[in-house]
Design a protein around this motif. Structure first.
Motif, mmCIF file in Angstrom:
data_model
loop_
_atom_site.group_PDB
_atom_site.id
_atom_site.type_symbol
_atom_site.label_atom_id
_atom_site.label_comp_id
_atom_site.label_asym_id
_atom_site.label_seq_id
_atom_site.Cartn_x
_atom_site.Cartn_y
_atom_site.Cartn_z
ATOM 1 N N SER A 179 -36.736 -28.923 10.167
ATOM 2 C CA SER A 179 -37.316 -28.144 11.562
ATOM 3 C C SER A 179 -36.872 -28.964 12.351
ATOM 4 O O SER A 179 -36.635 -28.362 13.843
ATOM 5 N N VAL A 180 -37.077 -30.274 12.611
ATOM 6 C CA VAL A 180 -37.046 -30.259 14.142
ATOM 7 C C VAL A 180 -35.155 -30.747 14.790
ATOM 8 O O VAL A 180 -35.130 -30.100 15.875
ATOM 9 N N ALA A 181 -33.758 -30.213 13.467
ATOM 10 C CA ALA A 181 -32.899 -29.769 14.818
ATOM 11 C C ALA A 181 -33.079 -28.765 15.244
ATOM 12 O O ALA A 181 -32.500 -28.073 16.169
ATOM 13 N N SER A 182 -34.278 -27.855 14.758
ATOM 14 C CA SER A 182 -34.073 -26.211 15.188
ATOM 15 C C SER A 182 -34.027 -26.227 16.794
ATOM 16 O O SER A 182 -34.461 -25.369 17.252
ATOM 17 N N LYS A 183 -34.903 -27.300 17.368
ATOM 18 C CA LYS A 183 -35.161 -27.607 18.770
ATOM 19 C C LYS A 183 -34.076 -27.940 19.687
ATOM 20 O O LYS A 183 -34.033 -27.787 21.020
ATOM 21 N N ILE A 184 -33.365 -28.586 19.229
ATOM 22 C CA ILE A 184 -32.154 -29.073 19.425
ATOM 23 C C ILE A 184 -30.623 -27.575 19.199
ATOM 24 O O ILE A 184 -30.152 -27.316 20.571
ATOM 25 N N TYR A 185 -30.269 -27.401 18.248
ATOM 26 C CA TYR A 185 -29.233 -26.117 17.941
ATOM 27 C C TYR A 185 -29.915 -24.992 18.663
ATOM 28 O O TYR A 185 -30.668 -24.401 19.189
ATOM 29 N N SER A 186 -28.611 -23.757 19.717
ATOM 30 C CA SER A 186 -28.441 -23.087 19.759
ATOM 31 C C SER A 186 -29.096 -23.272 21.012
ATOM 32 O O SER A 186 -29.884 -22.109 21.613
ATOM 33 N N GLY A 187 -29.083 -23.695 21.234
ATOM 34 C CA GLY A 187 -29.717 -24.374 23.281
ATOM 35 C C GLY A 187 -31.459 -24.931 22.884
ATOM 36 O O GLY A 187 -31.758 -24.553 22.357
ATOM 37 N N SER A 188 -30.699 -26.361 23.289
ATOM 38 C CA SER A 188 -31.881 -26.947 22.623
ATOM 39 C C SER A 188 -33.313 -26.065 24.062
ATOM 40 O O SER A 188 -33.273 -24.982 24.518
ATOM 41 N N SER A 189 -34.556 -26.539 23.643
ATOM 42 C CA SER A 189 -35.524 -26.554 24.017
ATOM 43 C C SER A 189 -35.765 -27.113 25.362
ATOM 44 O O SER A 189 -36.459 -25.961 26.901
ATOM 45 N N GLU A 190 -35.183 -27.843 26.125
ATOM 46 C CA GLU A 190 -34.661 -27.769 27.599
ATOM 47 C C GLU A 190 -34.690 -27.146 27.751
ATOM 48 O O GLU A 190 -34.901 -26.003 29.371
ATOM 49 N N VAL A 191 -33.057 -26.833 27.933
ATOM 50 C CA VAL A 191 -32.284 -25.478 27.940
ATOM 51 C C VAL A 191 -32.802 -24.259 28.563
ATOM 52 O O VAL A 191 -32.523 -23.722 29.071
ATOM 53 N N GLN A 192 -33.572 -24.023 27.305
ATOM 54 C CA GLN A 192 -34.542 -22.651 27.196
ATOM 55 C C GLN A 192 -35.170 -22.723 28.262
ATOM 56 O O GLN A 192 -35.655 -21.146 29.258
ATOM 57 N N ARG A 193 -36.113 -23.709 29.162
ATOM 58 C CA ARG A 193 -37.369 -23.206 30.054
ATOM 59 C C ARG A 193 -36.525 -23.233 31.155
ATOM 60 O O ARG A 193 -37.095 -22.972 32.207
ATOM 61 N N ASN A 194 -35.094 -24.312 31.082
ATOM 62 C CA ASN A 194 -34.704 -23.699 32.684
ATOM 63 C C ASN A 194 -34.074 -22.409 33.054
ATOM 64 O O ASN A 194 -34.261 -21.874 33.382
ATOM 65 N N THR A 195 -33.830 -21.700 31.682
ATOM 66 C CA THR A 195 -33.636 -20.923 31.734
ATOM 67 C C THR A 195 -34.603 -19.053 31.894
ATOM 68 O O THR A 195 -34.543 -18.668 32.807
ATOM 69 N N ILE A 196 -35.551 -20.448 31.488
ATOM 70 C CA ILE A 196 -37.008 -19.117 31.538
ATOM 71 C C ILE A 196 -37.321 -19.161 32.828
ATOM 72 O O ILE A 196 -37.974 -17.867 34.041
ATOM 73 N N ALA A 197 -37.441 -20.280 33.552
ATOM 74 C CA ALA A 197 -37.527 -20.916 34.794
ATOM 75 C C ALA A 197 -36.715 -20.422 36.136
ATOM 76 O O ALA A 197 -36.942 -19.312 37.015
ATOM 77 N N SER A 198 -35.358 -20.153 35.739
ATOM 78 C CA SER A 198 -34.259 -19.609 36.237
ATOM 79 C C SER A 198 -34.585 -17.786 36.395
ATOM 80 O O SER A 198 -34.941 -17.671 37.196
ATOM 81 N N MET A 199 -34.924 -17.038 35.489
ATOM 82 C CA MET A 199 -35.700 -15.593 35.487
ATOM 83 C C MET A 199 -36.513 -15.994 36.161
ATOM 84 O O MET A 199 -36.523 -14.476 36.490
ATOM 85 N N LEU A 200 -37.411 -16.472 36.246
ATOM 86 C CA LEU A 200 -38.325 -16.382 37.039
ATOM 87 C C LEU A 200 -38.290 -16.140 38.646
ATOM 88 O O LEU A 200 -39.682 -16.448 39.672
ATOM 89 N N GLY A 201 -37.095 -17.270 39.739
ATOM 90 C CA GLY A 201 -36.615 -17.555 40.007
ATOM 91 C C GLY A 201 -36.988 -18.715 41.345
ATOM 92 O O GLY A 201 -37.256 -18.967 42.200
ATOM 93 N N LEU A 202 -37.436 -19.547 39.609
ATOM 94 C CA LEU A 202 -37.403 -20.839 39.839
ATOM 95 C C LEU A 202 -35.953 -21.687 40.348
ATOM 96 O O LEU A 202 -35.392 -21.120 39.937
#
Length: 381
Positions: free
Chosen positions: A358-381
């Motif tokens: 499970s540990v690797a799932s937070k890294i591959y396919s775009g890390s949790s940090e990258v995904q949060r950047n995406t979410i923030a960007s879509m919120l106009g932040l």
């Protein structure tokens, strides 16, 4: 959540008969790649490798929600998470983009073999020095006098890399163009002169899913092997990654379901101080949290899948589903480990592998940090 049709239910349950064969034990000293290839023979018999390929090329031509429904069950019945991960890579990274962007000749050449599982697929984008900044890659392909491309560079962490036959490789083709036009996807065959598949890397988890470095030294790629259009690499990869999140992580949902059921059964059987440990709130609350994480992950993934199916903007829903599922999987694995106690820490119990996987799932396919950047960007932040 969804009213599945009888055909969808039948397709999902058709793989249950292969559960025993998929979980056949092999000697501990057998190489990871050999374990994968042994079990791959069973995977081929299930027909699941044909899930997304068009019927005319020997496929089942399922839509995204039906494919997710089937792959969730595969994750539930298959204890080999490395096999499940490698299967997802094969289906999504190679067959899918050829199905969507390939020309007729490419489809005729590659899809029947990929659908049958006779050829194993992989894709290559990550490089050692760039990591998540994938489009800052050094690997490049320049045109020669014949209009073909000459590929040079290297890739790392290529899942299925040591065993794959067909690769989708992303390379820079126009240094003056930006991300949207500067990169191209190529179909590269195993054994092409100048193309070297590295040795399998040793990993913390997902053991049977082998990965390696790839090296390209003046590899001549015929213009016929350009996937889609020249300069379309980013669009192709973006399309693939959306499907990768849905398919890979719905498999994780199936694995979380399996882990939950194993934990419930153990908590009812294991007694301490004269009572089954499930009667203690400290234990039952952990199990309740595992259930909450499972159902939240499932709901968010199918919501994202529905968004894609309806062709509405799924950027935010995919990013949120990926973060929630990966982090819920790690949390569930930690809770299960605590409930099983010392027994769970022992390899033979089969619980510690969930945490390692499970540990690797937070890294591959775009890390949790990258995904949060995406979410923030879509919120106009």
């Amino acid at each position: 959540m969804y009213e599945w049709t009888e055909d969808q239910k039948a397709l999902r349950h058709s793989i249950n008969e292969w559960s025993e064969a998929l979980n056949t034990e092999y000697p501990e000293d057998m190489a990871d790649r050999d374990v994968f290839l042994k079990r791959w023979e069973t995977v081929k018999q299930t027909g699941i490798t044909a899930l997304l390929v068009a019927e005319q090329y020997g496929g089942l031509e399922q839509d995204i929600l039906s494919a997710m429904y089937v792959m969730e069950n595969f994750g539930r019945i298959c204890d080999d998470a490395g096999l499940s991960f490698g299967l997802s890579t094969h289906i999504v990274s190679t067959g899918l983009p050829i199905q969507r962007f390939g020309n007729d000749a490419q489809k005729e050449k590659y899809l029947p073999l990929l659908a049958a599982g006779e050829k194993i697929g992989a894709h290559a984008i990550t490089e050692a020095e760039v990591g998540s900044d994938a489009w800052n890659m050094d690997t490049h392909a320049d045109k020669n006098d014949n209009g073909d491309f000459v590929l040079n560079g290297s890739k790392t962490f290529c899942s299925n890399g040591p065993i794959a036959d067909t690769f989708i490789v992303y390379a820079r083709t126009n240094a003056d163009a930006g991300t949207l036009g500067g990169f191209t996807a190529f179909i590269v065959d195993k054994g092409t002169p100048g193309f070297t598949q590295g040795q399998p890397m040793h990993k913390m988890g997902l053991q049977s899913s082998t990965l390696c470095d790839l090296f390209f030294d003046d590899v001549v790629i015929p213009k016929e092997n350009v996937l889609g259009k020249e300069g379309q690499g980013f669009s192709i990869f973006n399309y693939v990654m959306k499907w990768e999140i849905l398919i890979s992580f719905v498999i994780n949902v199936g694995e979380m379901e399996s882990l939950l059921q194993k934990t419930i059964a153990y908590s009812k059987h294991r007694k301490q101080y004269g009572e089954p440990i499930c009667k203690y709130q400290a234990v039952s609350h952990k199990i309740a949290n595992m259930k909450i994480g499972l159902e939240t992950s499932r709901a968010m993934l199918y919501k994202a899948g529905s968004d894609m199916h309806r062709k509405v903007n799924s950027t935010t829903s995919l990013a949120m589903a990926k973060v929630v599922t990966s982090e819920a999987f790690v949390a569930a694995s930690l809770d299960a480990q605590q409930i099983f106690g010392g027994y769970g820490y022992m390899k033979e119990a089969g619980i510690e592998k969930y945490l390692r996987n499970s540990v690797a799932s937070k890294i591959y396919s775009g890390s949790s940090e990258v995904q949060r950047n995406t979410i923030a960007s879509m919120l106009g932040l």
